[in-house]
Design a protein around this motif. Sequence first.
Motif, PDB file in Angstrom:
ATOM      1  N   VAL A 154       0.804  -1.644  -0.072  1.00 30.86           N
ATOM      2  CA  VAL A 154       0.088   0.055   0.086  1.00 30.86           C
ATOM      3  C   VAL A 154       1.125   1.146   0.108  1.00 30.86           C
ATOM      4  N   ALA A 155       1.081   1.952  -1.107  1.00 31.10           N
ATOM      5  CA  ALA A 155       1.379   3.404  -1.228  1.00 31.10           C
ATOM      6  C   ALA A 155       0.465   3.972   0.125  1.00 31.10           C
ATOM      7  N   MET A 156       1.193   4.778   0.700  1.00 31.07           N
ATOM      8  CA  MET A 156       1.081   6.466   1.532  1.00 31.07           C
ATOM      9  C   MET A 156       1.345   7.605   1.242  1.00 31.07           C
ATOM     10  N   GLY A 157       0.504   8.510   1.396  1.00 33.07           N
ATOM     11  CA  GLY A 157       0.926  10.342   0.917  1.00 33.07           C
ATOM     12  C   GLY A 157      -0.185  11.162   1.432  1.00 33.07           C
ATOM     13  N   THR A 158       0.333  12.587   1.621  1.00 40.22           N
ATOM     14  CA  THR A 158      -0.857  13.001   1.876  1.00 40.22           C
ATOM     15  C   THR A 158      -1.574  13.317   0.529  1.00 40.22           C
TER      16      THR A 158
END
Length: 261
Positions: A154-158
């Motif tokens: 799972v790629a995450m960021g804002t």
Amino acid sequence: MTLSPLIRPLQAEAWLEAESRRRGWARATAPGAHRAREGLVGVLSEGSAAVMVEVNCETDFVARTPDFQQLVEMAARGVLGHCQGASGTKHLLREDELAQLRAGNGGDLLSDHFALAMGRLGERLALRRAGWLRAPGGFVATYAHGWVPPGPPVAMGTYGALVACGGPAPGPPPPELQELGRRVAQHVVGMAPTSLGTPDDELGGDTETRLLAQGSLLEPGVPLGRYLRDRGGLQVWDFLRFQCGEEPPQESPPEPSAPPA
């Protein structure tokens, strides 16, 4: 009756879990509690589909904890399970659908996991929104932008974006088209379009909101639709963009036509 040494720790563990869940729900429903505006966007793809979630907390400090990021991953997997059992090519989950999401196939309700996490972390948490795209005969390019180091699955960021794409011919896209799709998803994050447009659109100005009429980030003087046509014929069918903490639009744009089979 005296409890055995084995039963006592098990009962204590059950009590701690119940107490943590109770405190979590109390925090979530407390009047005047801080609104959760920080957090992360999570992106997960599988096959010709991809999902995106926004999970909120009250502080950036909590968003950086492994406990919170595990919750984002759990939410993304729950939405992927929902997507796999649904029809259509695009969907933003309603509030009642979010409430019924489960952690994995046949797992506990995500809302119970959120209540436990609120009890542990001491902040209000919320699965604010979630959606998915499917690209039959094509692929969904994904991009997450922010301070979370990249790491599967799972790629995450804002910020996050999903882009439903297809190539000029049926079959799996070559690596160069997949990379081009990722760059389009990057463009969606950076330029924040609100509608798709057509590949024949002329170049718009600085306030252009049609994706395919915006100047390409790699060649700003050329509309994105023409840029893609000249570099292998990547087709863009639809897109979805989340920015953590933003106010979602009041009205959703019309549903796009289904991609070619």
